[in-house]
Design a protein around this motif. Structure first.
Motif, PDB file in Angstrom:
ATOM      1  N   GLN A 263      52.219 -13.533   6.619  1.00 12.44           N
ATOM      2  CA  GLN A 263      51.432 -12.992   7.726  1.00 12.44           C
ATOM      3  C   GLN A 263      52.258 -12.941   9.011  1.00 12.44           C
ATOM      4  OE1 GLN A 263      47.267 -14.137   8.108  1.00 12.44           O
ATOM      5  NE2 GLN A 263      47.431 -15.308   6.219  1.00 12.44           N
TER       6      GLN A 263
ATOM      7  N   PRO B 130      46.082  -5.568   3.170  1.00 13.79           N
ATOM      8  CA  PRO B 130      45.824  -7.015   3.224  1.00 13.79           C
ATOM      9  C   PRO B 130      46.951  -7.820   2.571  1.00 13.79           C
ATOM     10  CG  PRO B 130      43.837  -5.843   2.574  1.00 13.79           C
ATOM     11  CD  PRO B 130      44.952  -4.830   2.571  1.00 13.79           C
ATOM     12  N   ILE B 131      47.290  -8.941   3.186  1.00 14.11           N
ATOM     13  CA  ILE B 131      48.253  -9.870   2.589  1.00 14.11           C
ATOM     14  C   ILE B 131      47.633 -10.425   1.308  1.00 14.11           C
ATOM     15  CG2 ILE B 131      49.465 -12.053   2.905  1.00 14.11           C
ATOM     16  CD1 ILE B 131      50.567  -9.928   4.734  1.00 14.11           C
ATOM     17  N   ARG B 132      48.416 -10.527   0.270  1.00 17.59           N
ATOM     18  CA  ARG B 132      47.887 -11.047  -1.000  1.00 17.59           C
ATOM     19  C   ARG B 132      47.816 -12.573  -0.955  1.00 17.59           C
ATOM     20  NH1 ARG B 132      47.201  -7.500  -4.979  1.00 17.59           N
ATOM     21  NH2 ARG B 132      48.236  -5.461  -4.851  1.00 17.59           N
ATOM     22  N   PHE B 133      46.656 -13.116  -1.282  1.00 16.12           N
ATOM     23  CA  PHE B 133      46.558 -14.568  -1.396  1.00 16.12           C
ATOM     24  C   PHE B 133      46.959 -14.983  -2.807  1.00 16.12           C
ATOM     25  CE2 PHE B 133      42.268 -12.856  -2.101  1.00 16.12           C
ATOM     26  CZ  PHE B 133      41.897 -13.436  -3.298  1.00 16.12           C
ATOM     27  N   VAL B 134      47.401 -16.241  -2.932  1.00 16.47           N
ATOM     28  CA  VAL B 134      47.920 -16.750  -4.206  1.00 16.47           C
ATOM     29  C   VAL B 134      46.990 -17.833  -4.721  1.00 16.47           C
ATOM     30  CG1 VAL B 134      49.915 -17.741  -5.380  1.00 16.47           C
ATOM     31  CG2 VAL B 134      50.250 -16.267  -3.376  1.00 16.47           C
ATOM     32  N   THR B 135      46.654 -17.756  -6.004  1.00 12.76           N
ATOM     33  CA  THR B 135      45.768 -18.729  -6.611  1.00 12.76           C
ATOM     34  C   THR B 135      46.582 -19.787  -7.347  1.00 12.76           C
ATOM     35  OG1 THR B 135      44.068 -17.030  -6.920  1.00 12.76           O
ATOM     36  CG2 THR B 135      43.843 -19.033  -8.211  1.00 12.76           C
TER      37      THR B 135
ATOM     38  N   GLN C  12      46.871 -18.459   1.621  1.00 17.07           N
ATOM     39  CA  GLN C  12      46.933 -17.158   2.287  1.00 17.07           C
ATOM     40  C   GLN C  12      48.311 -16.837   2.860  1.00 17.07           C
ATOM     41  OE1 GLN C  12      44.786 -16.688   6.035  1.00 17.07           O
ATOM     42  NE2 GLN C  12      44.282 -18.851   6.001  1.00 17.07           N
TER      43      GLN C  12
ATOM     44  N   ALA D 211      38.600 -13.286  -1.044  1.00 14.55           N
ATOM     45  CA  ALA D 211      38.950 -14.671  -1.353  1.00 14.55           C
ATOM     46  C   ALA D 211      37.701 -15.486  -1.664  1.00 14.55           C
ATOM     47  CB  ALA D 211      39.708 -15.285  -0.187  1.00 14.55           C
TER      48      ALA D 211
ATOM     49  N   ILE E  40      44.731 -11.886   4.935  1.00 10.40           N
ATOM     50  CA  ILE E  40      44.203 -11.624   3.605  1.00 10.40           C
ATOM     51  C   ILE E  40      42.829 -10.978   3.716  1.00 10.40           C
ATOM     52  CG2 ILE E  40      45.464 -13.604   2.683  1.00 10.40           C
ATOM     53  CD1 ILE E  40      42.737 -15.071   2.485  1.00 10.40           C
ATOM     54  N   ASP E  41      42.328 -10.481   2.605  1.00  4.49           N
ATOM     55  CA  ASP E  41      40.947 -10.018   2.512  1.00  4.49           C
ATOM     56  C   ASP E  41      40.104 -11.265   2.261  1.00  4.49           C
ATOM     57  OD1 ASP E  41      38.441  -9.112   1.678  1.00  4.49           O
ATOM     58  OD2 ASP E  41      39.254  -7.320   0.721  1.00  4.49           O
TER      59      ASP E  41
END
Length: 334
Positions: free
Chosen positions: A300, A323-328, A295, A165, A160-161
């Motif tokens: 990944q 970048p892999i997208r992170f999830v909120t 992440q 984050a 991820i970035d």
């Protein structure tokens, strides 16, 4: 059109004489070089049957740390599932090493003790490790960094970035915590660039979008150890009676949640952490945590393996690597 020896040589990073010796079965070439030439030939759809004597296992090594943690267990399990779907000529070796022994990690990188076609790793950033990676990069062995980066190296990075984050953590804390007071961050230490990037993003956001009534005080280093992180948080609650926000850029969420659940002011602290697990999901529902940034280690692992197979010439599709997208996650969507 049949690829030329020159095209194969350029792709494999060797000379045309080496390509000729390998494809004509003349011998006298190191096994790891043979594997690179054959992988390049496969990747260019070389039409002739490749020498039987050189049909061997392509070994990809995965070097990780901290198998006892939920995150690295998820990552390792994801690679195991992917490995089970690969052709039987591709073997994935998972190696866990002590994150506090960079010399041992560097030795393993430089001297694997086996014929290794490629390397995927998630390890601390250290000068010894940097030097070891440069050595194998010079040998044209494909290297993929996953989760965190090693500075001054050329290997692809999958993750991820982390700066973004950290900024997201700052944004959500600023918008969702209506109390005023002090803010602290906690992470493993300075040995992982991932944590440095996250804390920098968090700090930068709070500085650029200051509310005036929230003050970022300090970064605490708990080394992702439950007892140490818990003690640091208890000390922070005593030192700053108006502690309003906590950002955990690393692990040990459970210990931090336990401190907040048992402290009389714990529920007043807005807590943002990383990695969705069964326990952190419960903490979200119970209100001990407020936000989790996950992440997606499974994504990944898949990306890292796809990139490695592409570097080895085993897949023809070009693999993009944003970048892999992170999830909120909050209590509303967990």
């Amino acid at each position: 059109m049949k690829p030329t020896f020159l095209e194969i040589a350029l792709r494999a990073g060797v000379g045309t004489a080496t390509v000729e010796r390998v494809l004509n079965g003349r011998g006298g070439v190191r096994p790891e070089t043979v594997e690179k030439v054959l992988a390049a030939a496969r990747g260019l759809d070389y039409p002739r049957r490749l020498p039987e004597a050189h049909h061997g296992i392509l070994r990809i090594e995965l070097i990780l740390v901290r198998p006892e943690t939920t995150f690295f267990a998820r990552l390792s399990s994801s690679f195991a599932c992917i490995a089970a779907t690969l052709d039987r000529t591709v073997a994935v070796h998972r190696t866990f090493l002590d994150e506090n022994d960079p010399a041992a990690i560097a030795r393993r990188i430089a001297e694997p003790g086996m014929r290794r076609a490629g390397l995927i790793l998630a390890v601390p950033d250290h000068p010894l490790i940097q030097a070891a990676l440069k050595t194998i990069e010079a040998q044209k062995i494909p290297v993929i960094q996953i989760v965190t980066r090693i500075e001054n190296t050329q290997a692809d990075y999958v993750g991820i970035d982390n700066y973004a984050a950290g900024r997201m953590a700052g944004l959500l804390l600023s918008l969702m915590q209506h109390r005023s007071g002090k803010v602290a961050a906690i992470c493993h230490s300075g040995i992982y660039q991932v944590h440095r990037d996250r804390v920098r993003g968090f700090s930068d956001y709070l500085a650029e979008h200051s509310r005036g009534d929230l003050t970022f005080m300090q970064v605490l280093f708990g080394h992702d150890e439950g007892y140490r992180s818990g003690d640091l948080l208890r000390e922070a609650l005593e030192l700053w009676p108006d502690l309003a926000g906590l950002y955990n850029a690393g692990g040990a969420n459970s210990s931090l949640c336990s401190v907040l659940q048992h402290h009389p002011r714990g529920r007043e602290v807005f807590f943002v952490g990383h990695e969705l697990t069964d326990r952190s999901a419960v903490a979200l529902r119970d209100g001990a945590m407020d936000v989790i940034l996950d992440q997606a280690p499974e994504a990944q692992a898949r990306r890292a393996m796809d990139l490695m197979l592409s570097r080895l010439g085993l897949v023809q599709t070009k693999i993009e690597n944003p970048p892999i997208r992170f999830v909120t996650f909050t209590a509303e969507n967990v």
